[in-house]
Scaffold this motif. Sequence first.
Motif, mmCIF file in Angstrom:
data_model
loop_
_atom_site.group_PDB
_atom_site.id
_atom_site.type_symbol
_atom_site.label_atom_id
_atom_site.label_comp_id
_atom_site.label_asym_id
_atom_site.label_seq_id
_atom_site.Cartn_x
_atom_site.Cartn_y
_atom_site.Cartn_z
ATOM 1 N N VAL A 99 -6.756 9.901 -4.424
ATOM 2 C CA VAL A 99 -6.568 10.475 -3.241
ATOM 3 C C VAL A 99 -5.839 11.781 -3.262
ATOM 4 O O VAL A 99 -4.898 12.300 -4.000
ATOM 5 N N GLY A 100 -6.701 12.867 -2.355
ATOM 6 C CA GLY A 100 -6.196 14.311 -2.570
ATOM 7 C C GLY A 100 -5.457 14.654 -1.215
ATOM 8 O O GLY A 100 -4.717 15.582 -1.068
ATOM 9 N N SER A 101 -5.802 13.619 -0.065
ATOM 10 C CA SER A 101 -5.186 14.084 1.224
ATOM 11 C C SER A 101 -4.882 12.543 1.945
ATOM 12 O O SER A 101 -5.700 11.847 1.973
ATOM 13 N N VAL A 102 -3.636 12.843 2.872
ATOM 14 C CA VAL A 102 -3.260 11.491 3.535
ATOM 15 C C VAL A 102 -2.666 11.985 4.827
ATOM 16 O O VAL A 102 -2.139 12.773 5.077
ATOM 17 N N ALA A 103 -3.241 11.069 5.564
ATOM 18 C CA ALA A 103 -2.547 11.138 7.001
ATOM 19 C C ALA A 103 -1.280 10.064 6.883
ATOM 20 O O ALA A 103 -1.500 8.928 6.901
ATOM 21 N N ASP A 104 -0.114 10.653 7.067
ATOM 22 C CA ASP A 104 0.858 9.884 7.023
ATOM 23 C C ASP A 104 1.429 9.532 8.478
ATOM 24 O O ASP A 104 2.082 10.492 9.112
#
Length: 392
Positions: A99-104
């Motif tokens: 994973v390189g980007s996360v919507a938290d």
Amino acid sequence: MNDLASLSSLRTPEGRALLDAVRDTDPAEELAVATRLRREHPAELVSAALGQARLRQRAVAKFGAADAGRMFFTPNGVEQSTRASVATYRAGRMKELGVGSVADLCCGIGGDAIALARAGIRVLAVDRDPVTVAVARANVEALGLAGLVEVHEADVMGVDTTGYDAVFVDPARRGGRGRIFDPEAYSPPLSWAVEAAGKAPRAALKIAPGIPHEAIPEDAEAEWISDSGDVKEAVLWFGTGIAPGAVRATLLPGPRSLLSSGLPDPEVRPVGRYLYEPDGAVIRAHLVAEVAQQLDGGLVDATIAYVTADEPRATPYATAYEITDQLPFNVKKLKALLREREVGILTVKKRGSAVEPEELRKKVKPQGPNSATVFLTRVAGAPTMLVGHPLG
Ligand SMILES: C[S@@+](CC[C@H](N)C(=O)[O-])C[C@H]1O[C@@H](n2cnc3c(N)ncnc32)[C@H](O)[C@@H]1O
């Protein structure tokens, strides 16, 4: 700190200097310190600084002194944030999954966003509470992570997560009357979070560890996490590549992870020389059978999560004790035994017994130089006391 104005004032040079000045204030001295500082600073700023110092002190247990001393908190924000040990472990797992980007979604004061960014993951952090959002923003700036974390004020239910490698949801789980156990009473509800998870390549949803196993979606991997023996949370993972329905217990520090292998319940057997108390994460994850197999052991009772075995075996998943005595539940007999052994330090553990450890300790009045552990439990249905000591 309750409002945006207090946060802004604490981030001015005067506010920062005051925060430094009150950092280690002893609660007993607070009134005197406040009176002195009010002679030179606005009263609201002094109380905001003292309030923030108190929150930072509370946050040390979760974030460590170095980070807690630079971060900002709200009372709810400290309470609800993920401790750094757990957030760091989870961020590491995200990273391992590529994973390189996360919507938290539901970022709070940024406990998880900070750990994700430190793992090198780009984060969109969203919360609907304006003060919480401002605090999260202040925190990523204070920790030098603003380049990786974009903080947005919005209701997560309207956020488009297209393009993100993963979604992470940590819903609010506290209502007016303590913790909420019904996952549909979470804000946002678990069913919404599961739907959001389905739209992303991977997802992790934080849930209360007490969630009934029946409420776990079939395509999720459920993970229970403990830190230093205390169960902290459970997470539902989607898209990990591990067989759906898998269950995992992870123990921190470590991490040490035990995965379900679909074993039937362990057999009940007579109490052997060793007793093993499985970690809470193992018990919550229903993985006692996996631990019993590793120990070549069985249960003392079909309904009790104590494993008994004849051999001492090292395992990170349970604490081992050597059992010296087994008696039917009888306080007088226990008192006599402890007196004979000169036991003055008595640890009382219980599973499947209504007896209060403190009451028992008062009744047996332990005296002497030796220590022992007594387990109040059931053995093959009968109320029993097992006496022993932890294995070194
Ligand atoms: C458990 S906290 C998150 C803690 C965070 N993971 C951390 O480690 O600091 C839950 C947050 O969800 C937010 N929240 C609840 N419902 C929301 C919604 N529908 N949209 C946006 N935020 C929401 C609350 O304001 C709260 O800050």
